[in-house]
Design a protein around this motif. Structure first.
Motif, PDB file in Angstrom:
ATOM      1  N   LEU A 106      37.883  41.817  32.038  1.00  0.00           N
ATOM      2  CA  LEU A 106      39.231  41.412  31.665  1.00  0.00           C
ATOM      3  C   LEU A 106      39.290  39.908  31.425  1.00  0.00           C
ATOM      4  CD1 LEU A 106      41.390  43.472  34.193  1.00  0.00           C
ATOM      5  CD2 LEU A 106      41.072  43.930  31.760  1.00  0.00           C
ATOM      6  N   ALA A 107      40.212  39.495  30.588  1.00  0.00           N
ATOM      7  CA  ALA A 107      40.489  38.072  30.360  1.00  0.00           C
ATOM      8  C   ALA A 107      41.929  37.802  30.788  1.00  0.00           C
ATOM      9  CB  ALA A 107      40.294  37.712  28.887  1.00  0.00           C
ATOM     10  N   PRO A 108      42.230  36.601  31.296  1.00  0.00           N
ATOM     11  CA  PRO A 108      43.583  36.328  31.790  1.00  0.00           C
ATOM     12  C   PRO A 108      44.629  36.373  30.682  1.00  0.00           C
ATOM     13  CG  PRO A 108      42.019  34.675  32.582  1.00  0.00           C
ATOM     14  CD  PRO A 108      41.320  35.468  31.531  1.00  0.00           C
ATOM     15  N   MET A 109      45.795  36.860  31.026  1.00  0.00           N
ATOM     16  CA  MET A 109      46.943  36.778  30.131  1.00  0.00           C
ATOM     17  C   MET A 109      47.433  35.336  30.112  1.00  0.00           C
ATOM     18  SD  MET A 109      50.479  38.968  30.284  1.00  0.00           S
ATOM     19  CE  MET A 109      51.895  38.564  29.234  1.00  0.00           C
ATOM     20  N   LEU A 110      47.917  34.883  28.950  1.00  0.00           N
ATOM     21  CA  LEU A 110      48.341  33.497  28.781  1.00  0.00           C
ATOM     22  C   LEU A 110      49.838  33.431  28.523  1.00  0.00           C
ATOM     23  CD1 LEU A 110      45.415  32.327  26.498  1.00  0.00           C
ATOM     24  CD2 LEU A 110      45.556  32.214  28.986  1.00  0.00           C
ATOM     25  N   ALA A 111      50.431  32.315  28.895  1.00  0.00           N
ATOM     26  CA  ALA A 111      51.868  32.114  28.722  1.00  0.00           C
ATOM     27  C   ALA A 111      52.143  31.255  27.498  1.00  0.00           C
ATOM     28  CB  ALA A 111      52.463  31.454  29.961  1.00  0.00           C
ATOM     29  N   THR A 112      53.332  31.420  26.951  1.00  0.00           N
ATOM     30  CA  THR A 112      53.781  30.671  25.785  1.00  0.00           C
ATOM     31  C   THR A 112      54.760  29.583  26.223  1.00  0.00           C
ATOM     32  OG1 THR A 112      53.556  32.620  24.366  1.00  0.00           O
ATOM     33  CG2 THR A 112      55.006  30.854  23.576  1.00  0.00           C
ATOM     34  N   ASP A 164      48.801  23.833  39.645  1.00  0.00           N
ATOM     35  CA  ASP A 164      47.981  22.749  39.111  1.00  0.00           C
ATOM     36  C   ASP A 164      46.558  22.942  39.622  1.00  0.00           C
ATOM     37  OD1 ASP A 164      47.199  20.465  37.862  1.00  0.00           O
ATOM     38  OD2 ASP A 164      48.088  19.092  39.310  1.00  0.00           O
ATOM     39  N   GLY A 165      45.818  23.875  38.997  1.00  0.00           N
ATOM     40  CA  GLY A 165      44.486  24.188  39.483  1.00  0.00           C
ATOM     41  C   GLY A 165      43.591  24.736  38.393  1.00  0.00           C
ATOM     42  N   PHE A 166      42.702  25.650  38.783  1.00  0.00           N
ATOM     43  CA  PHE A 166      41.711  26.214  37.864  1.00  0.00           C
ATOM     44  C   PHE A 166      41.895  27.724  37.857  1.00  0.00           C
ATOM     45  CE2 PHE A 166      37.525  27.728  36.586  1.00  0.00           C
ATOM     46  CZ  PHE A 166      37.205  26.865  35.554  1.00  0.00           C
ATOM     47  N   ARG A 167      42.238  28.283  36.702  1.00  0.00           N
ATOM     48  CA  ARG A 167      42.553  29.709  36.570  1.00  0.00           C
ATOM     49  C   ARG A 167      41.288  30.554  36.729  1.00  0.00           C
ATOM     50  NH1 ARG A 167      46.386  32.264  33.132  1.00  0.00           N
ATOM     51  NH2 ARG A 167      46.604  34.448  33.789  1.00  0.00           N
ATOM     52  N   VAL A 168      41.382  31.607  37.533  1.00  0.00           N
ATOM     53  CA  VAL A 168      40.246  32.512  37.706  1.00  0.00           C
ATOM     54  C   VAL A 168      40.757  33.948  37.821  1.00  0.00           C
ATOM     55  CG1 VAL A 168      38.747  30.828  38.847  1.00  0.00           C
ATOM     56  CG2 VAL A 168      40.235  32.275  40.232  1.00  0.00           C
ATOM     57  N   LEU A 169      39.886  34.892  37.501  1.00  0.00           N
ATOM     58  CA  LEU A 169      40.082  36.293  37.852  1.00  0.00           C
ATOM     59  C   LEU A 169      39.084  36.615  38.955  1.00  0.00           C
ATOM     60  CD1 LEU A 169      40.607  38.242  34.500  1.00  0.00           C
ATOM     61  CD2 LEU A 169      42.314  37.462  36.131  1.00  0.00           C
ATOM     62  N   ALA A 170      39.570  37.192  40.037  1.00  0.00           N
ATOM     63  CA  ALA A 170      38.723  37.545  41.177  1.00  0.00           C
ATOM     64  C   ALA A 170      38.515  39.048  41.193  1.00  0.00           C
ATOM     65  CB  ALA A 170      39.381  37.087  42.482  1.00  0.00           C
ATOM     66  N   THR A 171      37.264  39.491  41.154  1.00  0.00           N
ATOM     67  CA  THR A 171      36.939  40.914  41.230  1.00  0.00           C
ATOM     68  C   THR A 171      36.160  41.155  42.514  1.00  0.00           C
ATOM     69  OG1 THR A 171      34.877  40.648  39.985  1.00  0.00           O
ATOM     70  CG2 THR A 171      36.862  41.111  38.719  1.00  0.00           C
ATOM     71  N   LEU A 172      36.634  42.130  43.302  1.00  0.00           N
ATOM     72  CA  LEU A 172      35.989  42.490  44.559  1.00  0.00           C
ATOM     73  C   LEU A 172      35.727  43.983  44.532  1.00  0.00           C
ATOM     74  CD1 LEU A 172      35.068  41.690  47.409  1.00  0.00           C
ATOM     75  CD2 LEU A 172      37.389  42.188  48.202  1.00  0.00           C
ATOM     76  N   ASP A 173      34.466  44.338  44.449  1.00  0.00           N
ATOM     77  CA  ASP A 173      34.046  45.735  44.411  1.00  0.00           C
ATOM     78  C   ASP A 173      33.195  45.995  45.650  1.00  0.00           C
ATOM     79  OD1 ASP A 173      33.398  48.280  43.788  1.00  0.00           O
ATOM     80  OD2 ASP A 173      32.241  47.825  41.987  1.00  0.00           O
ATOM     81  N   SER A 203      36.040  32.348  35.230  1.00  0.00           N
ATOM     82  CA  SER A 203      36.978  31.430  34.609  1.00  0.00           C
ATOM     83  C   SER A 203      37.628  32.086  33.403  1.00  0.00           C
ATOM     84  CB  SER A 203      36.247  30.157  34.174  1.00  0.00           C
ATOM     85  OG  SER A 203      35.356  30.457  33.105  1.00  0.00           O
ATOM     86  N   ARG A 204      38.541  31.365  32.774  1.00  0.00           N
ATOM     87  CA  ARG A 204      39.197  31.879  31.565  1.00  0.00           C
ATOM     88  C   ARG A 204      38.194  32.235  30.484  1.00  0.00           C
ATOM     89  NH1 ARG A 204      44.037  28.221  29.415  1.00  0.00           N
ATOM     90  NH2 ARG A 204      43.315  29.250  27.525  1.00  0.00           N
ATOM     91  N   SER A 205      37.094  31.489  30.400  1.00  0.00           N
ATOM     92  CA  SER A 205      36.095  31.747  29.367  1.00  0.00           C
ATOM     93  C   SER A 205      35.124  32.844  29.763  1.00  0.00           C
ATOM     94  CB  SER A 205      35.310  30.460  29.078  1.00  0.00           C
ATOM     95  OG  SER A 205      34.586  30.055  30.235  1.00  0.00           O
ATOM     96  N   GLY A 206      35.242  33.390  30.982  1.00  0.00           N
ATOM     97  CA  GLY A 206      34.356  34.443  31.431  1.00  0.00           C
ATOM     98  C   GLY A 206      33.165  33.961  32.230  1.00  0.00           C
ATOM     99  N   ARG A 245      38.616  47.860  46.306  1.00  0.00           N
ATOM    100  CA  ARG A 245      38.147  47.497  44.971  1.00  0.00           C
ATOM    101  C   ARG A 245      39.343  46.876  44.261  1.00  0.00           C
ATOM    102  NH1 ARG A 245      35.855  51.975  41.716  1.00  0.00           N
ATOM    103  NH2 ARG A 245      34.239  50.520  41.048  1.00  0.00           N
ATOM    104  N   VAL A 246      39.237  45.580  43.979  1.00  0.00           N
ATOM    105  CA  VAL A 246      40.416  44.803  43.598  1.00  0.00           C
ATOM    106  C   VAL A 246      40.082  43.868  42.447  1.00  0.00           C
ATOM    107  CG1 VAL A 246      42.136  43.131  44.418  1.00  0.00           C
ATOM    108  CG2 VAL A 246      41.219  44.824  45.995  1.00  0.00           C
ATOM    109  N   VAL A 247      41.047  43.679  41.526  1.00  0.00           N
ATOM    110  CA  VAL A 247      40.992  42.601  40.544  1.00  0.00           C
ATOM    111  C   VAL A 247      42.288  41.809  40.668  1.00  0.00           C
ATOM    112  CG1 VAL A 247      40.819  41.941  38.122  1.00  0.00           C
ATOM    113  CG2 VAL A 247      39.550  43.927  38.966  1.00  0.00           C
ATOM    114  N   LEU A 248      42.162  40.519  41.000  1.00  0.00           N
ATOM    115  CA  LEU A 248      43.299  39.639  41.194  1.00  0.00           C
ATOM    116  C   LEU A 248      43.286  38.528  40.156  1.00  0.00           C
ATOM    117  CD1 LEU A 248      42.883  39.276  45.044  1.00  0.00           C
ATOM    118  CD2 LEU A 248      44.894  40.286  43.968  1.00  0.00           C
ATOM    119  N   ASP A 249      44.470  38.153  39.699  1.00  0.00           N
ATOM    120  CA  ASP A 249      44.628  37.000  38.814  1.00  0.00           C
ATOM    121  C   ASP A 249      45.254  35.878  39.633  1.00  0.00           C
ATOM    122  OD1 ASP A 249      44.934  35.256  36.726  1.00  0.00           O
ATOM    123  OD2 ASP A 249      46.335  36.496  35.585  1.00  0.00           O
TER     124      ASP A 249
END
Length: 789
Positions: free
Chosen positions: A502-508, A527-536, A544-547, A568-572
């Motif tokens: 998955l890639a993060p959803m972005l805001a307009t 004010d930080g660094f966007r990540v997706l956290a996957t725990l399996d 990161s946003r770029s994968g 089993r979790v995926v967090l934004d």
């Protein structure tokens, strides 16, 4: 010399590109090297490629750098790599083979050629011939005595006329002298039609503003005026592409801008490549609505529909069929699915159509249940001989790897359009009605259709309740009632496959104060660094946003992950470091990422349930329930009940801004939507001056500033605006008196940041206003507010 692998395009094997002389300086004034040019072009590839798609690319090359001679190159040289797509145009006096740049690898090749500028026409190929213009461009070129402010005034006048006609116009600072304006066309104009329309508008504007605008090319009438150049809409003309570098003294870029920036003429300037890259990573492509999707390989089937296929293969080096003759029609009802063990395993689905095989690469294979939607990437058409092909494509060749036939048979066509295909397969493995639906560009979805109306999917509240019950190991009766019978081939809704890509959803950017609080949730913009956290299970990955895998950078998240063990979790969320006041501070994050904590603000998957297509309100409810079971997982509450209070509180607390999310919105992975809106606050920060750059017109051009972190002075960027005459008079003598030979900043500066710097003792403290921090820890658009006394 090095060989580096780059993305070869959707569904394609990575391509190795030979890179040489990476340390060669191409921009002497800034010390920018060929390696940095290649790094920029490959990083910005996702943004620039849609504006190059389907267009012949003319390159302007500076082999010895911008201080030396340059030349235009249209014809593709004989030594160009075979994997580059190409198209031939028969000009009146010659035959020219142009490259089509369609991948990150293509952009790496552009940089390796020292082709700093990339020029394209306003039309795209239709099959193998030049097609109609897809856009109109105006080149606002200032004459002697005029500059960017005058160009901006003309741009705003053009905007008023174009938008009054019901069309949209996109501004781009050219990176050279003026501004380019692009108008997308929603209809086909006849030959020369785009030039005619553009010339008429330029002539009309000249009459309305004779002291500011000229539509005449003659230099003698351009003093103090802006030439509204309409001639680049001629099919034979080209314009510098958006996101292209310029071959001038500094590595400036043809940069997409907002209209608010164009209107702010006092601050308007051309942007460097590093600034443009940071802007795109944060805000996406400001020209996303300019160019319609262009499916690679999906050109109309004319007399030589296999030209692209042939251009990507050398018959002397691959066992694949490479017929020399144009395709001829067959029975039109055959298909093949090949299991392709390339660098990334995928399945190639090929349907016979008009004498070729229309092809899609399906990374996870054709769906086996109506509850699945599989990504399918449209690739180039293949010859009919591929119906029987199996074998090993040599490593290093396009698509290198083993290919076997997974299934084949016949099919019936129910619908075939440019954006939707519905067929019924009759194969040994693949049977039934399938739909292929285009979502954007060459991205499609493959879906197994039900022959009867599908069973109702549990509404979001039921799915959310099921996810909550999963935490306690119990299953609600509603979920049990909705489970398909054993052996039916169906799949339980709660047993969605674990998502790892998955890639993060972005805001307009948008106004949030007046939004209906009954329909929106107002959260802190962190004010930080966007990540997706996957725990399996025990397998934890932060991306990161770029994968990119950044798990090792943030060790503190392991504590929260331990409390979620077994799920089993995926967090934004966002990695942040809080200062002494409890406010996120990206400079602290940059100085010591190991201190970062994970702030969770969305939940995309939980124990077999995908929540991506569920309402945000339900995702939020399940996230809060999950957070209650894991105290180390930070799940902050909404900032306020309404937008106006959220904006006020975020400013009072020194936060970056507000993120407003529609309560009924679904999650759009990798996309920017209107259901998430972001408001940024102007922020202030105390900084310490550690250096400056000289100016021919005043005591200094800009201040080099940092922020204290413990005993260190962390570099935070350059401040070049906001100074009053009193500031200039007071600071100049003090800077000269405190010069020192060494850099006072403890963090590493780039060669561009160090160039022409004069270091000073860190004794002057001031405050700056800025919009945000960049990912590299630099102030974004800072302005000097005054010295701290």
């Amino acid at each position: 010399m090095v060989r580096a692998a780059f993305d070869g395009g959707p569904g394609a094997t990575p391509i190795e590109v030979t890179l040489t002389n990476l340390d060669k300086v191409l921009y002497p004034e800034t010390g920018t090297t060929k390696g940095e040019v290649i790094a920029y072009y490959t990083a910005i590839a996702p943004a620039i490629l849609p504006h190059l798609a389907g267009r012949p690319v003319t390159r302007k090359r500076w082999p010895d750098g911008v201080a030396e001679a340059s030349f235009f190159e249209k014809n593709l040289p004989g030594h160009a790599p075979a994997w580059l797509a190409r198209q031939v145009i028969e000009h009146s006096d010659r035959r020219v083979t142009y490259p089509l740049v369609e991948s990150e690898a293509g952009m790496a090749w552009i940089g390796q050629q020292a082709a700093l500028e990339v020029h394209v026409p306003q039309w795209r190929f239709a099959g193998h011939r030049p097609g109609p213009a897809t856009r109109i461009v105006f080149d606002l070129d200032p004459g002697p005595g005029a500059g960017l402010p005058e160009c901006a005034a003309v741009a705003l006048a053009v905007k008023e006329i174009v938008e009054g006609a019901g069309m949209r116009v996109y501004p781009v600072t050219s990176g050279s002298k003026g501004i380019h304006l692009y108008v997308p066309l929603d209809r086909v104009l006849g030959p020369g039609g785009a030039s005619t329309v553009a010339k008429q508008l330029a002539t009309d504007l000249e009459k309305l503003h004779p002291d500011l605008v000229t539509a005449t090319m003659a230099k003698e009438v351009r003093r103090g005026k802006v030439l509204l150049d309409w001639s680049q809409n001629n099919p034979a003309k080209t314009t510098i592409s958006p996101y292209s570098l310029r071959g001038r003294a500094h590595p400036d870029v043809a940069a997409p801008r907002t209209w608010a920036e164009i209107a702010d003429t006092a601050s308007l300037r051309h942007l460097r490549f590093d600034e443009v890259l940071a802007r795109w990573r944060d805000d996406g492509d400001l020209l996303a609505g300019l160019d319609p999707p262009f499916a690679v390989g999906a050109a109309p089937h004319d007399s030589d529909a296999l030209a692209k296929y042939r251009s990507m293969r050398d018959p002397a080096r691959t066992p694949e069929p490479v017929p020399a003759a144009p395709p001829t029609a067959g029975s039109g009802d055959r298909f093949v699915v090949q299991e392709h063990h390339a660098r990334r395993l995928h399945w190639d689905v090929r349907l016979e159509r008009d004498g070729v095989l229309a092809s899609w690469a399906v990374p996870k294979g054709p769906p086996t249940s109506p509850s699945q939607n599989r990504l399918a990437v449209r690739t180039e058409d293949h010859p009919l001989e591929y119906l029987d092909f199996h074998g090993v494509i040599p490593r290093g060749e396009y698509g290198g790897g083993e290919m076997t036939i997974w299934d084949r048979g016949t099919y019936e066509t129910e619908k075939w359009r440019d954006d939707e295909v519905i067929v019924r397969f009759h194969g040994d493995t693949l049977t039934g009605r399938y739909a292929l639906i285009r979502t954007r560009a060459d991205q499609w979805l493959m879906h197994l259709m039900r022959d009867q109306p599908p069973e109702a999917i549990p509404p979001p509240r039921v799915a959310a309740a099921s996810a909550k019950d999963t935490l306690s190991g119990e299953e609600p009766a509603s979920a049990a009632r909705g489970r398909p019978a054993e052996g039916t081939g169906g799949q339980r809704h709660r047993d969605a496959p674990f998502p790892r890509d998955l890639a993060p959803m972005l805001a307009t950017p948008g106004e949030v104060s007046g939004l209906d609080p009954g329909q929106w949730c107002f959260e802190t913009k962190w004010d930080g660094f966007r990540v997706l956290a996957t725990l399996d299970g025990d397998d934890l990955v932060l991306r990161s946003r770029s994968g990119a895998d950044v798990t090792g950078r943030y060790p503190r998240f392991a504590a929260a992950a331990a409390e979620l063990s077994g799920h089993r979790v995926v967090l934004d969320g966002e990695m942040v470091v809080f200062d002494d006041r409890g406010v996120p501070d990206i400079s602290l994050l940059q100085a010591d990422p190991a201190r970062a904590e994970f702030v969770a603000f969305d939940l995309l998957y939980l124990d077999g349930t995908s929540l991506v297509r569920k309402r945000f309100a339900d995702r939020r409810r399940v996230l809060e329930a999950l957070g209650a079971t894991a105290p180390s997982l930070l799940v902050p509450p909404p900032l306020a009940d309404n937008g106006a209070d959220a904006v006020r509180l975020s400013a009072e607390r020194g936060l970056e801004g507000v993120l407003a999310k529609r309560l009924d919105s679904v999650y759009l992975p990798g996309k920017r939507g209107q259901s998430w809106l972001k408001h940024r606050n102007w922020r202030t920060r105390e900084v310490i001056v550690g250096g400056y750059r000289r100016s021919a017109a005043r005591d200094f051009a800009s201040l080099l500033v940092g922020v204290p972190v413990g005993d260190e002075l962390v570099y935070a960027g350059r401040v070049g605006t906001g100074f009053s005459e009193a500031d200039l008079r007071a600071l100049g003598p003090r800077l000269r008196a405190s010069q020192r030979p060494t850099c006072p900043f403890t963090t590493e500066l780039t060669a561009v940041e160090r160039k022409d710097a004069i270091w000073v003792d860190p004794v002057i403290t001031g405050r700056v206003r800025f919009m945000r921090w960049t990912e590299t820890g630099r102030l974004w658009h800072p302005a000097w507010l005054g010295e701290k006394r």
